[in-house]
Structures are given as C-alpha cells and as structure tokens.
Design a protein around this motif. Sequence first.
Motif, PDB file in Angstrom:
ATOM      1  N   TRP A  88     -29.052  22.626 -25.946  1.00  0.00           N
ATOM      2  CA  TRP A  88     -28.576  21.861 -27.098  1.00  0.00           C
ATOM      3  C   TRP A  88     -28.053  22.782 -28.192  1.00  0.00           C
ATOM      4  N   GLU A  89     -28.506  24.019 -28.174  1.00  0.00           N
ATOM      5  CA  GLU A  89     -28.056  24.969 -29.193  1.00  0.00           C
ATOM      6  C   GLU A  89     -26.770  25.679 -28.792  1.00  0.00           C
ATOM      7  N   LEU A  93     -23.745  19.283 -26.338  1.00  0.00           N
ATOM      8  CA  LEU A  93     -24.034  18.297 -25.295  1.00  0.00           C
ATOM      9  C   LEU A  93     -24.320  16.919 -25.870  1.00  0.00           C
ATOM     10  N   LEU A  94     -24.873  16.862 -27.073  1.00  0.00           N
ATOM     11  CA  LEU A  94     -25.163  15.566 -27.688  1.00  0.00           C
ATOM     12  C   LEU A  94     -23.880  14.786 -27.919  1.00  0.00           C
ATOM     13  N   ALA A 274     -28.988  22.175 -17.926  1.00  0.00           N
ATOM     14  CA  ALA A 274     -27.942  21.283 -18.433  1.00  0.00           C
ATOM     15  C   ALA A 274     -27.549  20.244 -17.387  1.00  0.00           C
TER      16      ALA A 274
END
Length: 304
Positions: A88-89, A93-94, A274
Amino acid sequence: MKNDTNVKEELNKRTSDDSGKKKSLRKSTSKKIADGIIFTLLSIFSISMVLPFVWMISTSLKTPGQTRTSTPEWIPDPIIWTKYVEIWEKAPLLTGFMNSTMYAVIVLSLGTFFTALGAFAFAKLKFPGREKLFLALLGTMMIPFPALMIPHYILFVNLGWIDSLLPLIIPAMLGNVFMMFFLRQFMNGISDEIIEAAKIDGSGFFGIFWKIMLPMIKPAIAAQVILWFMNVWNDYVGPLIYLHSPTNQTLPLMIANFNAYYDIQNDFPLIMAASLVSMIPLLIVFFAFQRHFVESMNYAGVKG
C-alpha cells in the motif's frame, strides 16, 4: 421321487441365489474400485490446483533472500507480514481497487438487468424476426476482440472518452450476449402457463419479468454474475488500451506495472502479496454466490 424333485429344485434355487449374490458382490466391488480411482484422480487434480495458491501465500511471507534458495521452503521461518503493509505504500493500489470496484459494480448491476430483460424478451415474447435477431446477436460472439480494437479506439477518441472508465463501462453495461443466451435457455424451461396466468391477473410484461421471472432465475443469474465478475475484475487489455493516467487505472493494470518494476529487483514476496490482495474480491464473490451457482448447475443437469 417327489422328495428328490423338491431337493433338486431347492438346490437349483440356492445355486441361483448364490450366483446372484456373487454377481451383485462383484458389481459392488467393481463400483467401489471405480469410485476409489475417480476419487484419487480428483484429489490429485484438486491438490495440483491448490498448490500454486499455497505457494503464493508461502512466498508472500518470506524475505527476498528466502525465495532464492535451491530447496523449496513451504513454511517460512521466520514468517514476515510486512509485505502486506509495503504494497500500500509502494503503489496506489487503493486507487486501483476503487476504480475496479466502480467498473465492476456499474457493469454487473446495470448489465445484468439489461441482459436478463433481453433474455426474457427472446424467451417469452413473440415478435417478428425474433430468432434471426437472436442469431445475429450470437454471431457477434464469433468476432475476435482484436478485430474491433482499432474501430473502438477511434470511436472513443472522437467521443472524448479516452483515459476514463467510460469505454469500459458503457459498452459492457448494455448487456452480455453469452449471459443472455444462458438466461434465455433457463427461461425456456419455465412454463408459459405462469406467464398466461399473470396476464389474466392484469400484470404487464415488465411486471411479469420483475415479479415472476427474476426471482425464478436467481440461481442462473448468480452463476453468470460470478463468471462475469471474474472477467471484469481481471480485465487487462481494455484498461491497457484506454487508460493512461495512474489515477484512472484499474487494479490489474496497476498489478502488472507493479510486478514489472519489482520483478527486476527480485522482490517476489512483494509481488505475491499484491497479487493475493487483488484476488480477495474474487474469493468473496465466489463464496457469496456459490450456493446459487451449484443450484443452477444442478438445474441444468436435471433439465438435460
């Protein structure tokens, strides 16, 4: 003489009974052997299908150095969960999740409604040219997508839809021909007497479709929703052609770019983490609709 005859008849009867029992025993034994072989083959096939998924989970919990060992290590030591935080960093992806969710929800909700409505029309309504029109729709399934890519791209450029979700959503939400074919066959198995009774009660065609047909074809719709959601969620070629900005990209396109970048760095745990996260919606949808999926398959089997 009579006693001898009775004894012979009794012996013949016992012999025939014994031979019948032996035949049934042989049949039962052969059936058990056949069932055992089938069960063994299915078990081997199931394990071979699950093993890659287990290996993905195992790899996502390792360090990059552990993935380069010569001997496979199924249970990592130590188990590391940090890769599920890093994904996420190191990538948006969000944003990809939100874009893919919007794409899937709109297409599946509106597309399923219009497809079921079209299937109802082709299955239960009588109008001129119905069969020819339906065959023409089925014929479109034979056209390969590469033959349509350039005309579609030129059309969407002229409409100003490039680099947005509209080229993906608008055509798909109008219906799915394969799903329409499946639902039409399902509706053909429903008696026309139900339709006639509803007409006598004063119900219109849309009322019949909404109140009668839709509840009856829920298992078939659920089965097709699972398959359609898989295609929409995993769609890669469409987003690759029409989407350019990172803020508009769907999850499969982001995962592909993510994998290409970190594959060079040999960070396979990050790639597997992922990929596993991107599979979660597929698993949720499958387990949510699997009961209806099995019901639709059972219905099709009984009907066949």
